[in-house]
Design a protein around this motif. Structure first.
Motif, mmCIF file in Angstrom:
data_model
loop_
_atom_site.group_PDB
_atom_site.id
_atom_site.type_symbol
_atom_site.label_atom_id
_atom_site.label_comp_id
_atom_site.label_asym_id
_atom_site.label_seq_id
_atom_site.Cartn_x
_atom_site.Cartn_y
_atom_site.Cartn_z
ATOM 1 N N GLU A 70 0.747 -1.210 0.083
ATOM 2 C CA GLU A 70 -0.209 -0.019 -0.018
ATOM 3 C C GLU A 70 0.785 1.118 0.076
ATOM 4 O O GLU A 70 1.946 1.058 0.421
ATOM 5 C CB GLU A 70 -0.883 -0.199 1.231
ATOM 6 N N HIS A 71 0.310 2.261 -0.409
ATOM 7 C CA HIS A 71 0.867 3.600 -0.336
ATOM 8 C C HIS A 71 -0.217 4.392 0.120
ATOM 9 O O HIS A 71 -1.200 4.858 -0.750
ATOM 10 C CB HIS A 71 1.508 4.057 -1.851
ATOM 11 N N ILE A 72 0.012 5.061 1.328
ATOM 12 C CA ILE A 72 -1.065 6.130 1.712
ATOM 13 C C ILE A 72 -0.521 7.402 1.867
ATOM 14 O O ILE A 72 0.593 7.617 2.686
ATOM 15 C CB ILE A 72 -1.654 5.631 3.246
ATOM 16 N N GLY A 79 8.131 11.760 1.015
ATOM 17 C CA GLY A 79 8.692 10.746 0.306
ATOM 18 C C GLY A 79 9.372 11.052 -1.156
ATOM 19 O O GLY A 79 9.432 12.185 -1.621
ATOM 20 N N PRO A 80 10.369 10.064 -1.549
ATOM 21 C CA PRO A 80 11.144 10.428 -2.518
ATOM 22 C C PRO A 80 10.526 10.419 -4.053
ATOM 23 O O PRO A 80 10.872 10.874 -4.859
ATOM 24 C CB PRO A 80 12.025 9.104 -2.647
ATOM 25 N N VAL A 89 -3.098 0.508 -3.527
ATOM 26 C CA VAL A 89 -3.074 -0.608 -3.253
ATOM 27 C C VAL A 89 -2.475 -1.553 -4.527
ATOM 28 O O VAL A 89 -3.033 -1.674 -5.377
ATOM 29 C CB VAL A 89 -4.199 -1.490 -2.748
ATOM 30 N N ASP A 90 -1.232 -1.853 -4.389
ATOM 31 C CA ASP A 90 -0.472 -2.619 -5.689
ATOM 32 C C ASP A 90 -0.232 -4.005 -5.389
ATOM 33 O O ASP A 90 0.418 -4.380 -4.157
ATOM 34 C CB ASP A 90 0.743 -1.919 -5.597
ATOM 35 N N ALA A 91 -0.582 -4.935 -6.355
ATOM 36 C CA ALA A 91 -0.377 -6.303 -6.152
ATOM 37 C C ALA A 91 0.931 -6.676 -7.163
ATOM 38 O O ALA A 91 0.519 -6.318 -8.468
ATOM 39 C CB ALA A 91 -1.699 -7.163 -6.528
ATOM 40 N N ASP A 157 2.473 -0.182 4.188
ATOM 41 C CA ASP A 157 2.203 1.145 3.628
ATOM 42 C C ASP A 157 3.548 1.361 3.366
ATOM 43 O O ASP A 157 4.607 1.824 4.235
ATOM 44 C CB ASP A 157 1.665 2.065 4.648
ATOM 45 N N MET A 158 4.072 1.711 2.104
ATOM 46 C CA MET A 158 5.651 2.087 1.750
ATOM 47 C C MET A 158 5.591 3.124 0.712
ATOM 48 O O MET A 158 4.494 3.239 -0.089
ATOM 49 C CB MET A 158 6.162 0.898 1.197
#
Length: 159
Positions: A70-72, A79-80, A89-91, A157-158
């Motif tokens: 995830e990325h919230i 962030g970079p 939400v990435d699979a 969450d990244m």
């Protein structure tokens, strides 16, 4: 944030090479595995098959789910990478090549994409690549996925 955006990405490996798209986002000469947004009513495994075909021209069959991330945005203001402002939400799926064109290139490439290549696995560590976690773990992921010993991982969450 306005919505949750789901996406599917393919890790496509053949003969010691990984299929990557080159682009100008978020910086020039950034490499990434092919993938993109899921459409309404579309299962994630079909989304990755469609996205890989659209971006590269390669027909794949989605296999095992490797990573869910995830990325919230509210958690990564500094962030970079400046993602869109949606919760993502990435699979990431392991994909098997079914067929490929004589010349790589998709029918619906992203506007920021500048090319697509089979990149030798031993060259990936030196590339500017997103997502960073994949670049750093690619050798282990490929070895374990090929051997059938990979365990699906939720990364949380990244950036």
């Amino acid at each position: 944030m306005s919505r949750i955006r789901t996406a599917a990405t393919g890790l496509v490996v053949r003969d010691g090479h990984v299929l990557l798209v080159k682009g100008d986002w978020p910086q020039p000469d950034t490499w990434l595995p092919p993938g993109g947004g899921q459409e309404l009513g579309e299962p994630l495994h079909r989304a990755v098959e469609r996205e890989v075909l659209e971006e590269t021209g390669v027909i794949v069959r989605a296999g095992q789910l490797l990573f869910l991330r995830e990325h919230i945005p509210a958690n990564h203001e500094d962030g970079p990478i400046a993602y869109d402002r949606n919760h993502r939400v990435d699979a990431l799926f392991w994909c098997e090549v079914v067929s490929e064109p004589s010349k790589l290139g998709g029918s619906v490439p992203d506007p920021t994409h500048t090319g697509v290549e089979w990149v030798p696995l031993d060259k990936v560590a030196g590339l500017r690549m997103i997502p960073l976690y994949l670049r750093d773990q690619l050798t282990d992921v490929v070895a374990q996925a090929t051997a059938g010993t990979w365990q699906t991982k939720y990364l949380g969450d990244m950036a």
